[in-house]
Design a protein around this motif. Structure first.
Motif, short mmCIF file in Angstrom:
data_model
loop_
_atom_site.label_atom_id
_atom_site.label_comp_id
_atom_site.label_asym_id
_atom_site.label_seq_id
_atom_site.Cartn_x
_atom_site.Cartn_y
_atom_site.Cartn_z
N PRO A 145 43.69 37.11 43.94
CA PRO A 145 44.45 36.63 45.32
C PRO A 145 43.36 35.64 45.49
O PRO A 145 44.01 35.10 46.31
N LEU A 193 46.06 42.57 50.81
CA LEU A 193 45.25 42.58 50.08
C LEU A 193 44.47 43.33 50.65
O LEU A 193 43.61 44.53 50.85
N ARG A 218 48.71 36.61 49.64
CA ARG A 218 48.61 38.06 48.50
C ARG A 218 46.65 37.77 49.12
O ARG A 218 47.05 39.33 49.39
N VAL A 269 37.80 46.32 47.08
CA VAL A 269 39.04 45.78 46.31
C VAL A 269 39.01 44.36 45.46
O VAL A 269 39.60 44.93 44.95
#
Length: 427
Positions: free
Chosen positions: A394, A101, A97, A375
């Motif tokens: 994440p 990302l 993950r 992010v």
């Protein structure tokens, strides 16, 4: 900032002005209080405000005062850890993950710059990880193989191709990451602040947080001249954390990093030094970084602090190294020099913490703060508004852990960098 030309250097001289802000006076009530006006905090505030959430940002000094306004400006994908190693450190779910990302994170930065028309000297031509010697070559070959297996837009360049991109014959090869780019970091963080304010967020500067206390289900954030009452608190102070969360400082080792900016290079020389405006860095343990700005200045940096004897030592080293790396630059003159602190974790990966019920933080960017901070700020906003659950983030929730012997180790890095830079060139 604070009349210290060594804090933000060239970026302070060339960034567009920050949006007008004031100190917090009095008591306010919001849905979310964000502590820290850097990439993470302002990205969170922007996305929260766009979702209709009432949010206030407070910063002890100014917008971008910490690492967000001092760094090199490389918008990189991924972290220092090799791609294939991440699942082993974080587990398969969180590792994959996080890779996805952060692999796409530079594009998220570019999208925000475009959408909000942020003036930050954005260059989208990638970055170059440059190999020094055989060991460096093995390192970037391994990194290239692992990213290519995941379909990433990277390419391994040989020595000749690297020389054409860099303008120097110093490197055995390089990894061109076409996902990445460069920005003027202080311009970008100020632009994020302007976008957040435009979306409805309030931003207060010169407003240090003294304490937090719980009042029913809400939190009271106390500052010298007022309070913020909120359901949620986002702590986004990273390497510049002070009270009331000393545990965040305790888990980060401060690594000093400096930059020097030359005067604008002559037009003919400018065409031969990083002609496509990629930013770069090398594979040495005490690495060096280099990039150009919009006006044709070469920005050259490495590990070290520009204080005490460090100013003279690192400045002399930078001038010697530039002449060695780029012999076409005949006269090295510096317009600015500045430095800041990088927050390093024990495994070179960032951390997600729940410091108390509804008090959450991301920290520990290990020198990769621009794209991850942007992010992660968005994800914090999405988590708060209920778009994603904690289990869908994440990074797993972890408890801050003191690295131990920080003062000794930080002193060793600062002194060690001076000793390394006293002797010879780096190339």
């Amino acid at each position: 900032m604070l009349n210290d030309e060594r804090s933000h250097g060239l970026w302070e001289k060339t960034a567009p002005p920050a949006p007008k802000t004031e100190r917090l006076h009095g008591d306010i009530s919001v849905d979310v209080a964000v502590i820290g006006a850097g990439f993470t905090g302002l990205s969170a505030a922007l996305h929260l405000a766009e979702a209709g959430t009432k949010v206030a940002v407070v910063d002890a000094v100014e917008i971008g005062f910490g690492g967000s306004g001092r760094n090199v400006g490389l918008v990189n994908a991924g972290m220092w850890v090799m791609p294939n190693d991440l699942p082993g450190v974080l587990g398969a779910v969180h590792g994959e993950r996080l890779l996805e990302l952060l692999g796409n994170a530079p594009q998220s930065v570019f999208n925000l710059v475009d959408r909000h028309e942020i003036d930050c000297e954005l260059e989208r031509n990638g970055t170059l990880h440059c190999a020094v010697g055989r060991e460096g070559l093995k390192q970037i070959e391994q990194r290239a193989e692992q990213w290519l297996a995941r379909g990433a837009a990277v390419r391994l360049l040989d020595a000749k191709e690297t020389a054409a991109k860099v303008g120097s014959n110093a490197f055995a090869a390089s990894l061109l990451d076409n996902r990445a780019g460069t920005i003027q970091p202080l311009g970008y963080v100020r632009g994020l602040a302007g976008a957040a304010i435009g979306a409805g967020a309030a931003v207060y500067t010169g407003t240090p947080v003294m304490a937090t206390e719980q009042s029913g289900k809400r939190w009271i954030v106390r500052t010298p001249s007022g309070t913020v009452s909120a359901d949620w608190v986002v702590v986004a102070t990273n390497a510049y954390t002070t009270s009331p969360w000393p545990e965040l400082r305790a888990e980060l080792l401060h690594l000093p990093y400096f930059n020097f900016a030359t005067a604008p290079l002559p037009e003919g020389v400018r065409k031969t030094v990083l002609p496509e405006k990629q930013g770069g860095w090398d594979t040495r343990e005490i690495l060096s970084s280099f990039r150009m700005d919009r006006a044709g200045r070469l920005i050259f940096g490495s590990v070290g602090a520009l204080r005490g004897t460090g100013m003279a030592v690192h400045k002399a080293w930078a001038a010697r190294s530039i002449r060695k790396l780029f012999p076409q630059i005949k006269d090295v003159k510096f317009e600015a020099g500045w430095y800041g602190k990088i927050g390093m974790t024990s495994d070179s990966l960032p951390r997600f913490h729940t410091l108390a019920p509804n008090i959450i933080s991301f920290s520990g960017y290990n020198g990769r703060g621009i794209a991850p901070g942007t992010v992660f700020g968005r994800l914090l906003a999405e988590h708060i508004v209920g778009k994603i659950t904690e289990a869908e983030l994440p990074l797993p929730v972890t408890v801050p852990k003191d690295q131990g012997l920080r003062a000794i180790r930080e002193g060793y890095y600062e002194v060690g960098a001076q000793l390394a830079h006293m002797v010879g060139n780096r190339f």
